[in-house]
Design a protein around this motif. Structure first.
Motif, PDB file in Angstrom:
ATOM      1  N   ALA A 124      -6.937   0.621  -6.394  1.00  0.00           N
ATOM      2  CA  ALA A 124      -7.438   0.907  -7.735  1.00  0.00           C
ATOM      3  C   ALA A 124      -8.670   1.793  -7.668  1.00  0.00           C
ATOM      4  CB  ALA A 124      -7.750  -0.390  -8.472  1.00  0.00           C
ATOM      5  N   ALA A 125      -9.519   1.549  -6.673  1.00  0.00           N
ATOM      6  CA  ALA A 125     -10.738   2.350  -6.518  1.00  0.00           C
ATOM      7  C   ALA A 125     -10.429   3.753  -6.022  1.00  0.00           C
ATOM      8  CB  ALA A 125     -11.691   1.644  -5.562  1.00  0.00           C
ATOM      9  N   GLU A 126      -9.381   3.898  -5.204  1.00  0.00           N
ATOM     10  CA  GLU A 126      -9.053   5.193  -4.617  1.00  0.00           C
ATOM     11  C   GLU A 126      -8.068   6.003  -5.452  1.00  0.00           C
ATOM     12  OE1 GLU A 126      -7.617   4.591  -0.675  1.00  0.00           O
ATOM     13  OE2 GLU A 126      -9.427   3.572   0.019  1.00  0.00           O
ATOM     14  N   SER A 127      -7.509   5.419  -6.473  1.00  0.00           N
ATOM     15  CA  SER A 127      -6.470   6.088  -7.257  1.00  0.00           C
ATOM     16  C   SER A 127      -6.963   7.400  -7.855  1.00  0.00           C
ATOM     17  CB  SER A 127      -5.991   5.165  -8.386  1.00  0.00           C
ATOM     18  OG  SER A 127      -5.126   5.866  -9.258  1.00  0.00           O
TER      19      SER A 127
ATOM     20  N   SER B 263      -5.529   9.026   1.047  1.00  0.00           N
ATOM     21  CA  SER B 263      -6.422  10.041   0.523  1.00  0.00           C
ATOM     22  C   SER B 263      -7.305  10.572   1.628  1.00  0.00           C
ATOM     23  CB  SER B 263      -7.303   9.445  -0.589  1.00  0.00           C
ATOM     24  OG  SER B 263      -8.035   8.342  -0.092  1.00  0.00           O
TER      25      SER B 263
ATOM     26  N   THR C 272      -6.183   0.121 -13.320  1.00  0.00           N
ATOM     27  CA  THR C 272      -6.790  -1.176 -13.597  1.00  0.00           C
ATOM     28  C   THR C 272      -6.070  -2.232 -12.760  1.00  0.00           C
ATOM     29  OG1 THR C 272      -5.311  -1.498 -15.507  1.00  0.00           O
ATOM     30  CG2 THR C 272      -7.514  -0.599 -15.936  1.00  0.00           C
TER      31      THR C 272
ATOM     32  N   GLU D 119      -7.135  -3.921  -4.880  1.00  0.00           N
ATOM     33  CA  GLU D 119      -8.491  -3.584  -5.310  1.00  0.00           C
ATOM     34  C   GLU D 119      -8.927  -2.241  -4.716  1.00  0.00           C
ATOM     35  OE1 GLU D 119     -12.998  -5.544  -5.211  1.00  0.00           O
ATOM     36  OE2 GLU D 119     -11.248  -6.725  -4.597  1.00  0.00           O
ATOM     37  N   ARG D 120      -8.621  -2.037  -3.443  1.00  0.00           N
ATOM     38  CA  ARG D 120      -8.978  -0.770  -2.801  1.00  0.00           C
ATOM     39  C   ARG D 120      -8.188   0.390  -3.386  1.00  0.00           C
ATOM     40  NH1 ARG D 120      -6.459   0.870   1.552  1.00  0.00           N
ATOM     41  NH2 ARG D 120      -5.998  -1.252   2.275  1.00  0.00           N
TER      42      ARG D 120
ATOM     43  N   GLU E 260       0.830  -1.211   0.000  1.00  0.00           N
ATOM     44  CA  GLU E 260       0.000   0.000   0.000  1.00  0.00           C
ATOM     45  C   GLU E 260       0.857   1.249   0.000  1.00  0.00           C
ATOM     46  OE1 GLU E 260      -3.901   2.060   2.001  1.00  0.00           O
ATOM     47  OE2 GLU E 260      -3.325   0.030   2.609  1.00  0.00           O
TER      48      GLU E 260
ATOM     49  N   LYS F 173      -6.778  -7.713  -2.061  1.00  0.00           N
ATOM     50  CA  LYS F 173      -7.756  -6.792  -1.488  1.00  0.00           C
ATOM     51  C   LYS F 173      -7.192  -5.379  -1.392  1.00  0.00           C
ATOM     52  CE  LYS F 173     -10.363 -10.198   1.210  1.00  0.00           C
ATOM     53  NZ  LYS F 173     -10.815 -10.600   2.567  1.00  0.00           N
TER      54      LYS F 173
END
Length: 259
Positions: free
Chosen positions: A41-44, A258, A49, A38-39, A9, A35
């Motif tokens: 990628a969503a917060e980038s 973030s 991808t 995945e998190r 991370e 996991k």
């Protein structure tokens, strides 16, 4: 990435402000790495991808299509923590045309054998004199990189430079001190990197793990990995060059979450 949940991370968040696109690849991880990716990628803050692959060579297939484009490609491993504030300066320099005719750029690196996260101190071997393993490549200088690569950016097979290009290195690690370098990283290769890893020490790299060997040897190594005791790799001994030094790495470990 494969079983890198202790540092991955931080590694990815540290390059959030540097990259225009993130291609995150998980290679058969059994810890929390998928996991976490995945998190992330969503917060980038930039397009990201996530790819879950069974063969590490796919990670190279995902970037080889950028050959010939005006693109810098930075390969970041789960044990490489770049300086996010330095990368902000480095990005500005690259966009201004610095190192435009260089094929790759070498970062200042500290190959870490001890880390005191509370105090922000790390002990290890500096590059130089130890080698730098940063993977920062100028894809505008090549026509193709289509070889049989066991993982991204690690094998020159299939690498075709444009006509007239003389590939050279921009070795920032030899012209800048650790303190002044805009491109520097803490390489935690000698530390425990996964919650499944029972003891500290350097792990085998992908080419060593995938090299043809007798079936019983491959089966034994697979079993050790499955129970959280991956075989130690000896290739990273080449990083043990020079004297051990202790440096302030607080900027590389600072929270970049973030808000």
């Amino acid at each position: 990435m494969r079983d890198e949940d202790l540092f991955v991370e931080q590694a990815i968040r540290n390059v959030f402000g540097f990259c225009d696109e993130l291609i995150l690849v998980d290679h058969r991880s059994k810890d929390a790495t998928p996991k976490i990716l995945e998190r992330l990628a969503a917060e980038s803050p930039v397009p990201a991808t996530l790819h879950r692959v069974k063969d590490a060579s796919v990670s190279h297939d995902l970037i080889k299509g950028y050959a010939g484009q005006d693109v810098w490609v930075l390969g970041v491993d789960g044990d490489e923590l770049y300086d996010p504030r330095g990368l902000e300066r480095f990005r500005t320099q690259l966009l201004a045309g610095e190192a435009l005719d260089a094929w790759n750029v070498r970062a200042n690196m500290l190959h870490c054998v001890e880390l005191d996260e509370a105090r922000g101190l790390a002990t290890g071997y500096l590059s130089p004199p130890a080698p730098s393993v940063s993977k920062m490549f100028n894809f505008r200088l090549i026509d193709a990189w289509d070889g049989d690569n066991p993982e991204r950016l690690c094998d020159p097979s299939g690498l075709l430079f444009k006509s007239g290009v003389s590939p050279r290195k921009c070795e920032l690690n030899k012209t800048h001190s650790w303190e002044e370098s805009p491109f520097r990283a803490l390489h935690v290769c000698f530390l425990r990197r996964s919650s499944r890893q029972r003891k500290t020490g350097p792990r085998m790299n992908v080419p060593d793990r995938t090299a043809p060997r007798r079936a019983p040897v491959r089966a034994w190594r697979a079993f050790l990995e499955a129970i959280g005791r991956p075989p130690l790799g000896s290739y990273k001994d080449l990083y043990r060059v020079g004297e051990l030094v202790t440096l302030d790495v607080g900027d590389l470990l600072a929270s970049t979450s973030s808000t």
